[in-house]
Design a protein around this motif. Structure first.
Motif, PDB file in Angstrom:
ATOM      1  N   ARG A 176      -6.828  10.694  -2.377  1.00 21.59           N
ATOM      2  CA  ARG A 176      -7.879  11.305  -1.550  1.00 21.59           C
ATOM      3  C   ARG A 176      -9.152  11.530  -2.368  1.00 21.59           C
ATOM      4  NH1 ARG A 176      -5.176  15.709   1.168  1.00 21.59           N
ATOM      5  NH2 ARG A 176      -4.664  14.221   2.784  1.00 21.59           N
ATOM      6  N   ARG A 177      -9.001  12.085  -3.569  1.00 20.90           N
ATOM      7  CA  ARG A 177     -10.161  12.423  -4.412  1.00 20.90           C
ATOM      8  C   ARG A 177     -10.886  11.179  -4.908  1.00 20.90           C
ATOM      9  NH1 ARG A 177     -10.098  13.162  -9.891  1.00 20.90           N
ATOM     10  NH2 ARG A 177      -7.843  13.320  -9.857  1.00 20.90           N
ATOM     11  N   LEU A 178     -10.142  10.186  -5.373  1.00 21.80           N
ATOM     12  CA  LEU A 178     -10.786   9.034  -5.997  1.00 21.80           C
ATOM     13  C   LEU A 178     -11.130   7.904  -5.024  1.00 21.80           C
ATOM     14  CD1 LEU A 178      -8.797   8.770  -9.335  1.00 21.80           C
ATOM     15  CD2 LEU A 178     -10.978   9.891  -8.893  1.00 21.80           C
ATOM     16  N   LEU A 179     -10.314   7.703  -4.014  1.00 21.20           N
ATOM     17  CA  LEU A 179     -10.546   6.576  -3.109  1.00 21.20           C
ATOM     18  C   LEU A 179     -11.259   6.987  -1.824  1.00 21.20           C
ATOM     19  CD1 LEU A 179     -10.171   3.601  -2.322  1.00 21.20           C
ATOM     20  CD2 LEU A 179      -7.877   4.194  -1.501  1.00 21.20           C
ATOM     21  N   PHE A 180     -10.772   8.020  -1.170  1.00 22.45           N
ATOM     22  CA  PHE A 180     -11.273   8.321   0.162  1.00 22.45           C
ATOM     23  C   PHE A 180     -12.444   9.300   0.201  1.00 22.45           C
ATOM     24  CE2 PHE A 180      -6.813   6.997   0.861  1.00 22.45           C
ATOM     25  CZ  PHE A 180      -7.102   5.814   1.512  1.00 22.45           C
ATOM     26  N   GLU A 181     -12.587  10.158  -0.811  1.00 24.74           N
ATOM     27  CA  GLU A 181     -13.655  11.163  -0.797  1.00 24.74           C
ATOM     28  C   GLU A 181     -15.058  10.561  -0.642  1.00 24.74           C
ATOM     29  OE1 GLU A 181     -14.932  13.956  -4.256  1.00 24.74           O
ATOM     30  OE2 GLU A 181     -13.160  14.833  -3.282  1.00 24.74           O
ATOM     31  N   PRO A 182     -15.388   9.463  -1.341  1.00 27.40           N
ATOM     32  CA  PRO A 182     -16.762   8.939  -1.188  1.00 27.40           C
ATOM     33  C   PRO A 182     -16.974   8.089   0.063  1.00 27.40           C
ATOM     34  CG  PRO A 182     -15.584   7.643  -2.813  1.00 27.40           C
ATOM     35  CD  PRO A 182     -14.668   8.769  -2.408  1.00 27.40           C
ATOM     36  N   LEU A 183     -15.949   7.924   0.901  1.00 32.89           N
ATOM     37  CA  LEU A 183     -16.041   7.036   2.059  1.00 32.89           C
ATOM     38  C   LEU A 183     -16.110   7.820   3.368  1.00 32.89           C
ATOM     39  CD1 LEU A 183     -13.278   4.438   1.054  1.00 32.89           C
ATOM     40  CD2 LEU A 183     -15.749   4.315   0.612  1.00 32.89           C
ATOM     41  N   THR A 184     -16.836   7.267   4.320  1.00 32.30           N
ATOM     42  CA  THR A 184     -16.833   7.820   5.678  1.00 32.30           C
ATOM     43  C   THR A 184     -15.584   7.303   6.395  1.00 32.30           C
ATOM     44  OG1 THR A 184     -18.002   5.946   6.656  1.00 32.30           O
ATOM     45  CG2 THR A 184     -19.369   7.740   5.744  1.00 32.30           C
ATOM     46  N   ASP A 185     -15.301   7.871   7.571  1.00 30.30           N
ATOM     47  CA  ASP A 185     -14.170   7.380   8.360  1.00 30.30           C
ATOM     48  C   ASP A 185     -14.356   5.901   8.707  1.00 30.30           C
ATOM     49  OD1 ASP A 185     -13.007   9.881   8.256  1.00 30.30           O
ATOM     50  OD2 ASP A 185     -13.629  10.465  10.283  1.00 30.30           O
ATOM     51  N   GLN A 186     -15.592   5.513   9.027  1.00 31.74           N
ATOM     52  CA  GLN A 186     -15.871   4.112   9.341  1.00 31.74           C
ATOM     53  C   GLN A 186     -15.662   3.235   8.103  1.00 31.74           C
ATOM     54  OE1 GLN A 186     -16.428   2.536  12.315  1.00 31.74           O
ATOM     55  NE2 GLN A 186     -16.154   0.733  11.041  1.00 31.74           N
ATOM     56  N   ASP A 187     -16.078   3.724   6.928  1.00 37.58           N
ATOM     57  CA  ASP A 187     -15.854   2.978   5.685  1.00 37.58           C
ATOM     58  C   ASP A 187     -14.363   2.730   5.472  1.00 37.58           C
ATOM     59  OD1 ASP A 187     -18.589   3.046   5.045  1.00 37.58           O
ATOM     60  OD2 ASP A 187     -18.367   4.785   3.715  1.00 37.58           O
ATOM     61  N   VAL A 188     -13.556   3.743   5.727  1.00 38.43           N
ATOM     62  CA  VAL A 188     -12.104   3.623   5.531  1.00 38.43           C
ATOM     63  C   VAL A 188     -11.542   2.552   6.465  1.00 38.43           C
ATOM     64  CG1 VAL A 188      -9.874   4.810   5.741  1.00 38.43           C
ATOM     65  CG2 VAL A 188     -11.814   5.968   4.667  1.00 38.43           C
ATOM     66  N   ARG A 189     -11.952   2.580   7.721  1.00 39.19           N
ATOM     67  CA  ARG A 189     -11.484   1.556   8.669  1.00 39.19           C
ATOM     68  C   ARG A 189     -11.933   0.163   8.236  1.00 39.19           C
ATOM     69  NH1 ARG A 189     -12.589   5.778  12.106  1.00 39.19           N
ATOM     70  NH2 ARG A 189     -14.681   5.049  12.607  1.00 39.19           N
ATOM     71  N   THR A 190     -13.195   0.044   7.828  1.00 32.55           N
ATOM     72  CA  THR A 190     -13.731  -1.252   7.397  1.00 32.55           C
ATOM     73  C   THR A 190     -13.005  -1.746   6.152  1.00 32.55           C
ATOM     74  OG1 THR A 190     -15.901  -0.751   8.328  1.00 32.55           O
ATOM     75  CG2 THR A 190     -15.815  -2.480   6.659  1.00 32.55           C
ATOM     76  N   LEU A 191     -12.844  -0.866   5.161  1.00 31.52           N
ATOM     77  CA  LEU A 191     -12.141  -1.244   3.932  1.00 31.52           C
ATOM     78  C   LEU A 191     -10.706  -1.642   4.243  1.00 31.52           C
ATOM     79  CD1 LEU A 191     -12.150  -1.525   0.842  1.00 31.52           C
ATOM     80  CD2 LEU A 191     -11.500   0.902   0.725  1.00 31.52           C
ATOM     81  N   GLY A 192     -10.044  -0.887   5.094  1.00 37.53           N
ATOM     82  CA  GLY A 192      -8.675  -1.212   5.483  1.00 37.53           C
ATOM     83  C   GLY A 192      -8.586  -2.573   6.144  1.00 37.53           C
ATOM     84  N   ASP A 193      -9.520  -2.864   7.051  1.00 32.67           N
ATOM     85  CA  ASP A 193      -9.542  -4.171   7.718  1.00 32.67           C
ATOM     86  C   ASP A 193      -9.778  -5.298   6.714  1.00 32.67           C
ATOM     87  OD1 ASP A 193      -9.152  -2.916  10.152  1.00 32.67           O
ATOM     88  OD2 ASP A 193     -11.262  -3.051  10.765  1.00 32.67           O
ATOM     89  N   LEU A 194     -10.730  -5.109   5.812  1.00 26.54           N
ATOM     90  CA  LEU A 194     -11.050  -6.141   4.816  1.00 26.54           C
ATOM     91  C   LEU A 194      -9.869  -6.389   3.876  1.00 26.54           C
ATOM     92  CD1 LEU A 194     -14.685  -5.066   3.906  1.00 26.54           C
ATOM     93  CD2 LEU A 194     -14.015  -7.112   5.191  1.00 26.54           C
ATOM     94  N   MET A 195      -9.284  -5.317   3.371  1.00 30.06           N
ATOM     95  CA  MET A 195      -8.177  -5.478   2.421  1.00 30.06           C
ATOM     96  C   MET A 195      -6.945  -6.057   3.105  1.00 30.06           C
ATOM     97  SD  MET A 195      -9.132  -4.681  -0.701  1.00 30.06           S
ATOM     98  CE  MET A 195     -10.278  -5.929  -0.201  1.00 30.06           C
TER      99      MET A 195
END
Length: 170
Positions: free
Chosen positions: A122-141
């Motif tokens: 949570r601290r290192l990966l998700f903290e600097p991301l918005t909810d949309q960033d998380v969805r986009t990153l998840g889709d890309l990966m």
């Protein structure tokens, strides 16, 4: 761009940023798991897959799931078995397969280290991301993972013969 031309500057920058972020995240996760559970990241992956699934998987299913060599997995499973965190035995469905089962001690260890693991992620990966960033990153990966998994595994690629190696050195 032809394959022999190398990567475009944006591709190269993205590649290096991804590799550095993954290395930094993996280092932090490894430190947390060692400090709180005296286990490696690979051992955590094995235990977590078993503890949060059916409780048992074959060695092949585990190796495929954690993307680890079968020989490396055998070594890691041996360490976990000696520590009383898993058991191994013949599969009732396939006598050629080895079934790996998490023990109560293995489940307890996962439960003990999981909160710290989640906190690091949570601290290192998700903290600097918005909810949309998380969805986009998840889709890309997920797309990259699916593509890479669709390629033949290293073990399926033809080996170069020693004659070929010798000739290419001349």
């Amino acid at each position: 761009m032809a394959e022999s031309d190398g990567l475009a500057p944006a591709q190269l920058e993205t590649y290096f940023a991804l590799m550095e972020a993954v290395s930094l995240l993996q280092h932090a996760v490894e430190r947390q798991l060692r400090a709180e559970g005296d286990i490696s990241y690979v051992q955590f992956q094995l235990l977590a897959r078993l503890a949060h699934g059916e409780g048992s998987l074959t060695m092949t299913e585990l190796a495929d799931g954690v993307v680890y060599s079968r020989s490396g997995l055998t070594h890691q499973a041996g360490l976990l078995e000696r520590a009383g965190l898993i058991t191994r035995g013949p599969s009732p469905d396939d006598q050629r397969a080895t079934l790996v089962t998490v023990t109560d001690a293995g489940r307890a260890l996962v439960d003990r280290v999981l909160p710290g693991h989640v906190q690091v992620a949570r601290r290192l990966l998700f903290e600097p991301l918005t909810d949309q960033d998380v969805r986009t990153l998840g889709d890309l990966m997920a797309r990259v993972r699916t593509h890479v998994r669709s390629l033949p595994p290293r073990s399926a690629t033809p080996r170069r013969r020693r004659d070929d190696d010798h000739r290419s050195r001349r």
